[in-house]
Design an enzyme around this catalytic site. Structure first.
Site, mmCIF file in Angstrom:
data_model
loop_
_atom_site.group_PDB
_atom_site.id
_atom_site.type_symbol
_atom_site.label_atom_id
_atom_site.label_comp_id
_atom_site.label_asym_id
_atom_site.label_seq_id
_atom_site.Cartn_x
_atom_site.Cartn_y
_atom_site.Cartn_z
ATOM 1 C CG ASP A 31 -0.255 0.072 2.541
ATOM 2 O OD1 ASP A 31 0.832 -0.547 2.675
ATOM 3 O OD2 ASP A 31 -0.779 0.729 3.456
ATOM 4 C CD GLU A 39 4.362 1.268 6.729
ATOM 5 O OE1 GLU A 39 5.214 1.586 7.575
ATOM 6 O OE2 GLU A 39 3.939 2.098 5.875
#
Lengths: 456, 456
Positions: free
Chosen positions: B88, B153
Site C-alpha cells: 500500500d 502499513e
C-alpha cells in the site's frame, strides 16, 4: 386605481416569484468562476428598474462587477433618498450542510431559504417594489429617489468607492437608505445607528520547500502549522484582550449613556446561548455580551489550513500553513492603521525558521449615525406603523463599510432599515428570510417614503 | 545456465517493467475509494511469487486488506529469513504539485518517479527478484525464505499484528529482512538499527452549532479556530520541549556512546538546510539536528482545518476546527501511554466554551536492533560488496511499528536494509527511487542470502 397598500397586498405572489428568480442566480462575488452569474444578477435588477416609469436606469461598468443605477426626480424641493443594496452573495459552502439547494429558493415554515435571501437580495429588493407600488397606484411618489446596487459587497466593494468619488453629482442625496441589517428580534424592529468596521488579513507561514515526512524530519525542522498556531495564540490573551500594540489606541470608550442604552435592550443571554448550542460564552473581560458583539473590536480566525485534511492519517510535516484572520473595528479605529499594526505584530512573532507573509483583504471603517437625524425619525415612524411597535436603536457587530464612505464622500448619513433577523444565518448554510418580513419590508419602505417629507 | 549476477544484469529491463506495472496500481490504503486498487496490488505480488518454483504462495484474507505470503524451505539447518514489505502507498495529494502523474511511473535523471517507488513497492520488490535470480541460475538458494506483504502499513497495520499472533508457526524465522528505510546519503549505504515509534492523534474543537457571521457574533462567542491554535501552542515551549506531563518519563536518554556514534556520521548541516530551503533549523534545545530527527521524541501538526479556505475573504466564525497531530516516540515510550497523556493534556487545556474531542489514529512502538546480531553482519558485508563501501549504522526518525511487533511476537530481530534516500520525498509529491539503487538493491539482497549462512 388601487392604493399603494392594496397594490402591495394584491401582488405578494408576484413579488415573491420575482425575488425567487433573483435568488436563483448564484452571484458569488468571492469566487471568480461565478463572474457571469454576478453580471446576470446585475442585468436582472437593471431590467426591473428599467421596466418602471422612472427617469433613468443604467448599468455602469467598472473594472470589477457592474453597478446598477436608477433615478426618479418628482419634486426637487422634496428629500432625495439614495437606496443602496448589493446583488452579490457569500459563497454557499459548506454546501453539504444546506437542507435544500442554496440557489433554489424554498419556503419552509414561512421562511425563504436561499443564499442571499436576507443578505442582501431579499432585503434590498423591497425598495424597488415599494416604488413600483406607488407608480402603479393612485398615489404620487412622495420623495425623490436614486438606486445604486453593487456586486462586490462581499469582497469589500473595491470599485464602489472610486465610483462614488467619480459620481458625486449623480449620487448627491439627503440620506442613504440601506436594508442590509437585522432586527433586534422577531417582530422587534430596530434601527441600527452603529456599525463595526473591518480589517481582514491573511497569514501564510512557509517552512521547508516541500512537504516532508514527519518521521524523517520531525524534530529537526520548524513546523509551519505549529508556528502558525503559536502566532495566532499570541494575538489574544486569556481575557479576550487583543495583543497587538496600539490596537486599542483609537477606540472610543463606551459612554455611560451608551452602556445604559445597552442595558435597556431586551436580551435573554440564556436563550442566546441555547440558540448557539453553547454551554458558555466568551469574550473580552469587563463587557457584556451585546457590547462585545457590537461595540468592542474583535479578532477572529475565519479560516485555517495546513497539511493533510483527508480521512485517516498522513505523516506529513507540511511545507506551509495559512489562516484568514479578521478584526471588527469600532469608532475611531482606522482599518488601514489596524492592518499595519496587525502585520507588524505578526511579523514580530515570526521566528527566523519560517517565512511569514501577511496580506490584506478588504477593510472598512466603522460608522455611527446621529440619533437626532430626521431620516431616522421618519424610519422609526414607518416601522411603528407597520410593525405596530416602536423600533429599538441599536448598534450592530457587522460591517457595512460603505456607510462610512457615503458619509465621507457624499456627506450623507445612512438609515439602516433592517428587515432581517440575526438567526437568518446570512453567512452560513441554510440562509433564510422570513416571507412576512419581505412583505412588511415593502410596506415599511412605502410608509417611510410617505412620512419622510413631514420630517424634512 | 547463468550465474545469479548474470541473470540480474540481463533482466534489468524486465525487472523495471514489472515494477512499473506494480507502481501503476494506486493502492492508497488511507482512502477507502481505493479499496479495489489495494487488492489489485496484492494479487499482483501473489502472482509474482506463485510464478516462482517455491513451496507455497498464498493470499490470506483479513478483516482489512489481504496479506500476501510466500515460502521456500531449502535446508532446515540454514537460517530462515522472513522478508516483510508493504504494497500500500500514501495518498498522492497535493496532486497538483506532481510533475508527472503519481501512478504513471516515469524515468527522469535516472530516477523512477511514482507514488510508492521508494515506499515501499520498489524497495520491497528487490527481494522477490533476488530469489527469482537464484531459482533461474546455476546457484541453489543458500537459505530458507518466507515473504509477508501487507496492504495496511500506511494506516498503522491494524490487521497485521493479529495475523502474526495467529500464525506464529507459519511465520517462525531467525530474522526479518525489511527494505523500507533510507541510506544515509547517496552511495552511502547504512543499516538502520533504531526506529522511532508513533502516536497519531486527531483533535476536534466544536463551538457554536453552526457557522456564524463573524460581525454579528464575533467578540461574544469563543472561536474554535482560535481555541485550537491556543491548545496547539501550549503543547510545546519555546525550546521545543513538549509540554505534556509525563511525556518524557520513559525516554531512554542517549548514552555517551550513542552521542559519539552520531558525531561520527558525516553530516553537512548547511547542505541539509539548503536542500530544505530553510534559513534556520529548529528543534529541542540541547540536541543536534540528527539526534532531534531520530533519537528524540517529537510533536508535529500534520494537518489543520477550519472555516473558509477558499479564494478571497469570508467573514465566518467557524463552528469547528480540527487538527491531526502526531508524536514520534523513542525507546521506551509506549504509544498507548503517550496517546493517553496527550488526550489528558488537550482535554485539560480545553475551555468550557467549546467541546474538544481527541481521537487516536494508529500508533507504533519504537525499536532498536542489537548491533552484534549476526544478520546485521551479513547485511553489512553484502552492502560492502555491492556498494564497495562499509555501511554506516544509524537510527532513523521514521516509524516501522512492525519491527517492534516482530521482536515481541516472533522473537525475531530485524535487518533494515534500506535502498532509498531521504530525498526520495516518500510522503510528498514527486516521490522517487533511483533506478540504480533498485538494481543494486536486488544484487545486495542476493549477496546477503549468499553470505548469511557463513555468519550463522
Amino acid at each position: 386605481m388601487a392604493t399603494v397598500t392594496d397594490y402591495i397586498d394584491s401582488h405578494k405572489e408576484q413579488f415573491k416569484e420575482e425575488l425567487f428568480d433573483l435568488l436563483r442566480i448564484p452571484s458569488v462575488s468571492t469566487d471568480s468562476t461565478h463572474k457571469n452569474d454576478v453580471r446576470e444578477a446585475a442585468r436582472f435588477l437593471h431590467e426591473k428598474l428599467a421596466s418602471l416609469d422612472i427617469d433613468r436606469a443604467d448599468i455602469f461598468e467598472t473594472d470589477g462587477n457592474p453597478i446598477v443605477y436608477g433615478e426618479l426626480v418628482t419634486d426637487e424641493s422634496k428629500p432625495m433618498v439614495l437606496v443602496y443594496g448589493h446583488y452579490d452573495v457569500q459563497p454557499p459552502d459548506p454546501e453539504e450542510l444546506w437542507e435544500t439547494e442554496p440557489f433554489e429558493p424554498t419556503i419552509r415554515d414561512g421562511n425563504i431559504y436561499a443564499r442571499g435571501a436576507s443578505d442582501d437580495k431579499g432585503q434590498s429588493f423591497t425598495h424597488i417594489k415599494a416604488l413600483e407600488a406607488y407608480l402603479a397606484s393612485d398615489q404620487s411618489f412622495p420623495v425623490n429617489i436614486k438606486f445604486i446596487y453593487e456586486g462586490e459587497e462581499e469582497i469589500g466593494s473595491p470599485h464602489l468607492v472610486p465610483f462614488i468619488e467619480n459620481h458625486k453629482e449623480l449620487l448627491a442625496c439627503d440620506m442613504v437608505l440601506i436594508s442590509d441589517t437585522a432586527m433586534f428580534a422577531e417582530d422587534t424592529p430596530s434601527l441600527t445607528y452603529g456599525l463595526r468596521g473591518l480589517a481582514y488579513m491573511e497569514v501564510e507561514v512557509v517552512g521547508p520547500n516541500r512537504d516532508l515526512h514527519s518521521g524523517v524530519y520531525g524534530g529537526a525542522v520548524a513546523n509551519p502549522a505549529n508556528v502558525l498556531a503559536e502566532i495566532i495564540a499570541q494575538l489574544k490573551d486569556q481575557n479576550g484582550v487583543i495583543q497587538i500594540p496600539g490596537f486599542y489606541d483609537d477606540v472610543r470608550e463606551l459612554s455611560a449613556e451608551d452602556r445604559e442604552a445597552y442595558q435597556q435592550l431586551p436580551f435573554d443571554e440564556s436563550a442566546y446561548k441555547n440558540d448557539l448550542g453553547l454551554r458558555a460564552l466568551h469574550g473580552e473581560k469587563g463587557y457584556s455580551t451585546l457590547e462585545r458583539a457590537s461595540a468592542r473590536p474583535t479578532l477572529d480566525v475565519n479560516g485555517l489550513w495546513s497539511g493533510y485534511q483527508g480521512e485517516g492519517a498522513k505523516t506529513v510535516l507540511p511545507a506551509k500553513a495559512g489562516a484568514k484572520i479578521s478584526m471588527r473595528l469600532v469608532p475611531d479605529q482606522d482599518p488601514k492603521t489596524i492592518a499595519r499594526l496587525f502585520r507588524e505584530r505578526v511579523e514580530s512573532l515570526a521566528p527566523d525558521t519560517v517565512s511569514v507573509t501577511v496580506t490584506e483583504h478588504h477593510g472598512g471603517y466603522p460608522a455611527v449615525t446621529d440619533l437626532s437625524f430626521y431620516g431616522l425619525k421618519a424610519a422609526a415612524r414607518a416601522f411603528d406603523d407597520i410593525y405596530e411597535q416602536e423600533p429599538l436603536f441599536t448598534r450592530e457587530g457587522g460591517s457595512i463599510p460603505i456607510v462610512a464612505d457615503f458619509q465621507k464622500i457624499l456627506g450623507a448619513q445612512s438609515i439602516l432599515m433592517g428587515f432581517g433577523l440575526n438567526s437568518d444565518a446570512i453567512h452560513s448554510p441554510n440562509e433564510k428570510f422570513a416571507l412576512k418580513d419581505f412583505y412588511r419590508g415593502i410596506r415599511t419602505s412605502a410608509k417611510f417614503f410617505e412620512f419622510l417629507p413631514e420630517y424634512s
